[in-house]
Design a protein around this motif. Structure first.
Motif, PDB file in Angstrom:
ATOM      1  N   ILE A 269     -10.230   1.252 -32.199  1.00 46.56           N
ATOM      2  CA  ILE A 269     -11.041   1.482 -33.400  1.00 46.56           C
ATOM      3  C   ILE A 269     -11.034   2.978 -33.674  1.00 46.56           C
ATOM      4  CG2 ILE A 269     -13.243   1.093 -34.554  1.00 46.56           C
ATOM      5  CD1 ILE A 269     -13.942  -0.880 -32.302  1.00 46.56           C
ATOM      6  N   LYS A 270     -10.634   3.359 -34.871  1.00 46.34           N
ATOM      7  CA  LYS A 270     -10.656   4.761 -35.277  1.00 46.34           C
ATOM      8  C   LYS A 270     -11.671   4.936 -36.401  1.00 46.34           C
ATOM      9  CE  LYS A 270      -5.964   5.825 -33.796  1.00 46.34           C
ATOM     10  NZ  LYS A 270      -4.635   6.395 -34.157  1.00 46.34           N
ATOM     11  N   TYR A 271     -12.494   5.973 -36.264  1.00 50.11           N
ATOM     12  CA  TYR A 271     -13.595   6.208 -37.192  1.00 50.11           C
ATOM     13  C   TYR A 271     -13.341   7.511 -37.949  1.00 50.11           C
ATOM     14  CZ  TYR A 271     -15.971   3.187 -33.708  1.00 50.11           C
ATOM     15  OH  TYR A 271     -16.306   2.193 -32.829  1.00 50.11           O
ATOM     16  N   GLY A 272     -13.731   7.544 -39.221  1.00 50.26           N
ATOM     17  CA  GLY A 272     -13.553   8.776 -39.989  1.00 50.26           C
ATOM     18  C   GLY A 272     -14.191   8.702 -41.354  1.00 50.26           C
ATOM     19  N   ASP A 273     -13.874   9.722 -42.176  1.00 54.30           N
ATOM     20  CA  ASP A 273     -14.373   9.827 -43.559  1.00 54.30           C
ATOM     21  C   ASP A 273     -15.892   9.745 -43.613  1.00 54.30           C
ATOM     22  OD1 ASP A 273     -11.750  10.001 -44.357  1.00 54.30           O
ATOM     23  OD2 ASP A 273     -11.596   7.905 -44.974  1.00 54.30           O
ATOM     24  N   TYR A 274     -16.548  10.460 -42.694  1.00 57.66           N
ATOM     25  CA  TYR A 274     -18.012  10.417 -42.644  1.00 57.66           C
ATOM     26  C   TYR A 274     -18.641  11.210 -43.787  1.00 57.66           C
ATOM     27  CZ  TYR A 274     -18.055   8.397 -37.919  1.00 57.66           C
ATOM     28  OH  TYR A 274     -17.907   7.573 -36.826  1.00 57.66           O
ATOM     29  N   ASP A 275     -19.695  10.647 -44.344  1.00 55.48           N
ATOM     30  CA  ASP A 275     -20.545  11.320 -45.334  1.00 55.48           C
ATOM     31  C   ASP A 275     -21.979  11.092 -44.894  1.00 55.48           C
ATOM     32  OD1 ASP A 275     -21.702  12.516 -47.519  1.00 55.48           O
ATOM     33  OD2 ASP A 275     -21.298  10.845 -48.889  1.00 55.48           O
ATOM     34  N   ILE A 276     -22.652  12.161 -44.453  1.00 55.12           N
ATOM     35  CA  ILE A 276     -23.955  12.041 -43.797  1.00 55.12           C
ATOM     36  C   ILE A 276     -25.076  12.490 -44.713  1.00 55.12           C
ATOM     37  CG2 ILE A 276     -25.365  12.945 -41.896  1.00 55.12           C
ATOM     38  CD1 ILE A 276     -22.820  13.172 -40.261  1.00 55.12           C
ATOM     39  N   GLN A 277     -26.178  11.748 -44.662  1.00 53.59           N
ATOM     40  CA  GLN A 277     -27.399  12.131 -45.367  1.00 53.59           C
ATOM     41  C   GLN A 277     -28.494  12.378 -44.333  1.00 53.59           C
ATOM     42  OE1 GLN A 277     -27.628  12.596 -48.681  1.00 53.59           O
ATOM     43  NE2 GLN A 277     -25.440  12.127 -48.825  1.00 53.59           N
ATOM     44  N   ALA A 278     -29.056  13.594 -44.338  1.00 56.27           N
ATOM     45  CA  ALA A 278     -30.153  13.947 -43.433  1.00 56.27           C
ATOM     46  C   ALA A 278     -31.088  14.896 -44.172  1.00 56.27           C
ATOM     47  CB  ALA A 278     -29.629  14.614 -42.163  1.00 56.27           C
ATOM     48  N   PRO A 279     -32.411  14.753 -43.985  1.00 58.91           N
ATOM     49  CA  PRO A 279     -33.364  15.564 -44.749  1.00 58.91           C
ATOM     50  C   PRO A 279     -33.412  17.025 -44.338  1.00 58.91           C
ATOM     51  CG  PRO A 279     -34.521  14.208 -43.151  1.00 58.91           C
ATOM     52  CD  PRO A 279     -33.084  13.771 -43.126  1.00 58.91           C
ATOM     53  N   HIS A 280     -33.054  17.329 -43.080  1.00 60.51           N
ATOM     54  CA  HIS A 280     -33.092  18.714 -42.620  1.00 60.51           C
ATOM     55  C   HIS A 280     -32.150  18.872 -41.437  1.00 60.51           C
ATOM     56  CE1 HIS A 280     -35.483  17.552 -39.082  1.00 60.51           C
ATOM     57  NE2 HIS A 280     -36.192  16.803 -39.900  1.00 60.51           N
ATOM     58  N   ALA A 281     -31.827  20.123 -41.129  1.00 61.08           N
ATOM     59  CA  ALA A 281     -30.923  20.396 -40.024  1.00 61.08           C
ATOM     60  C   ALA A 281     -31.641  20.286 -38.696  1.00 61.08           C
ATOM     61  CB  ALA A 281     -30.314  21.791 -40.180  1.00 61.08           C
ATOM     62  N   LEU A 282     -30.888  19.954 -37.672  1.00 65.87           N
ATOM     63  CA  LEU A 282     -31.425  19.890 -36.322  1.00 65.87           C
ATOM     64  C   LEU A 282     -31.409  21.272 -35.686  1.00 65.87           C
ATOM     65  CD1 LEU A 282     -29.660  16.686 -34.986  1.00 65.87           C
ATOM     66  CD2 LEU A 282     -32.122  16.994 -35.168  1.00 65.87           C
ATOM     67  N   VAL A 283     -32.330  21.499 -34.766  1.00 67.62           N
ATOM     68  CA  VAL A 283     -32.343  22.719 -33.965  1.00 67.62           C
ATOM     69  C   VAL A 283     -31.756  22.371 -32.616  1.00 67.62           C
ATOM     70  CG1 VAL A 283     -33.731  24.522 -32.911  1.00 67.62           C
ATOM     71  CG2 VAL A 283     -34.376  23.607 -35.151  1.00 67.62           C
ATOM     72  N   THR A 284     -30.572  22.920 -32.302  1.00 63.75           N
ATOM     73  CA  THR A 284     -29.951  22.622 -31.023  1.00 63.75           C
ATOM     74  C   THR A 284     -30.551  23.456 -29.918  1.00 63.75           C
ATOM     75  OG1 THR A 284     -28.213  24.233 -31.432  1.00 63.75           O
ATOM     76  CG2 THR A 284     -27.790  21.973 -32.134  1.00 63.75           C
ATOM     77  N   THR A 285     -30.357  22.988 -28.698  1.00 64.88           N
ATOM     78  CA  THR A 285     -30.917  23.665 -27.535  1.00 64.88           C
ATOM     79  C   THR A 285     -29.789  24.188 -26.663  1.00 64.88           C
ATOM     80  OG1 THR A 285     -32.793  22.160 -27.547  1.00 64.88           O
ATOM     81  CG2 THR A 285     -32.416  23.403 -25.525  1.00 64.88           C
ATOM     82  N   ASP A 286     -29.830  25.456 -26.347  1.00 63.77           N
ATOM     83  CA  ASP A 286     -28.862  26.050 -25.419  1.00 63.77           C
ATOM     84  C   ASP A 286     -29.365  25.834 -24.017  1.00 63.77           C
ATOM     85  OD1 ASP A 286     -27.184  27.593 -23.902  1.00 63.77           O
ATOM     86  OD2 ASP A 286     -27.113  29.250 -25.352  1.00 63.77           O
ATOM     87  N   SER A 287     -28.554  25.215 -23.193  1.00 65.57           N
ATOM     88  CA  SER A 287     -28.992  24.889 -21.838  1.00 65.57           C
ATOM     89  C   SER A 287     -29.345  26.124 -21.043  1.00 65.57           C
ATOM     90  CB  SER A 287     -27.901  24.090 -21.110  1.00 65.57           C
ATOM     91  OG  SER A 287     -26.730  24.857 -20.987  1.00 65.57           O
TER      92      SER A 287
END
Length: 219
Positions: free
Chosen positions: A196-214
């Motif tokens: 199974i190959k996945y692609g052509d993503y179009d994402i809807q999200a209300p705000h950006a995530l804050v990533t955590t540096d380990s």
């Protein structure tokens, strides 16, 4: 980071990503190759998918080819199983958390791709949605970036063994499936490979995530 810290951050960040992701569109290509008696066979299907949080998936078949029994009994059944896995009664039970799995730390090293933590996972209860094997966890986003495993529960009497190789790709703030390859050895000495190959993503999200540096997390 210790094993408990990695699992805690993985659980926390997965929950935050799931809460933030409103919807996405994508396209998948399914290819099923069978080698064995009475003859080698192949089926293919291209599907557009629309996901809407928290538990709605719509599939539209764009094209398909090959034996109808392979398309209907294997590929279309996979789509139904995926829908089942995210419905209200199953959604919590399929998450990679300490509620559903026991974890062990197999490796912790910087190998250049960010997937520094390698964890062994064992399901607490055999379930057709779960797996046993290894996961690779990104050391910045605390997301699963690769899986090598086998199903926790054999999906069919006719299957002797299945090996799963699943990779993920970061799209915006989210880690989504990139490729899933499952190789099954059958009891009648056949071999079935599903890619199974996945692609052509179009994402809807209300705000950006804050990533955590380990590195900013105390031991």
């Amino acid at each position: 980071m210790s094993l408990s810290q990695v699992v805690e951050k993985l659980t926390e960040m997965n929950a935050e990503r799931a809460e933030t992701l409103e919807s996405f569109r994508g396209r998948r290509s399914y290819q099923l190759d069978y080698k064995g008696l009475p003859k080698d066979m192949k089926a293919e299907m291209v599907v557009d998918v629309i996901y809407k949080a928290p538990a709605t998936e719509e599939f539209t078949v764009i094209s398909q080819s090959g034996p109808k029994w392979m398309l209907n009994l294997v590929i279309k059944r996979l789509l139904e199983t995926e829908r089942e896995s995210i419905d209200d009664k199953n959604r919590e039970g399929v998450q990679v958390t300490s509620r559903n799995y026991d974890f062990t730390m197999l490796a912790s090293q910087d190998i250049g791709d960010g997937c520094s933590y390698v964890l062994g996972v064992q399901p607490k209860i055999p379930n057709k949605f779960l797996f046993r094997g290894r996961i690779w966890v990104d050391d910045k986003d605390f997301a699963i970036c690769r899986i090598e495993a086998e199903p926790a529960k054999n999906p069919s009497f006719w299957i002797k063994k299945t090996e799963i190789h699943h990779s993920f790709v970061k799209v915006g703030d989210f880690w989504l499936p990139e490729e899933n390859k499952s190789v099954s050895q059958l009891r009648l000495d056949g071999l079935a490979t599903l890619t199974i190959k996945y692609g052509d993503y179009d994402i809807q999200a209300p705000h950006a995530l804050v990533t955590t540096d380990s590195k900013s997390i105390p031991n």
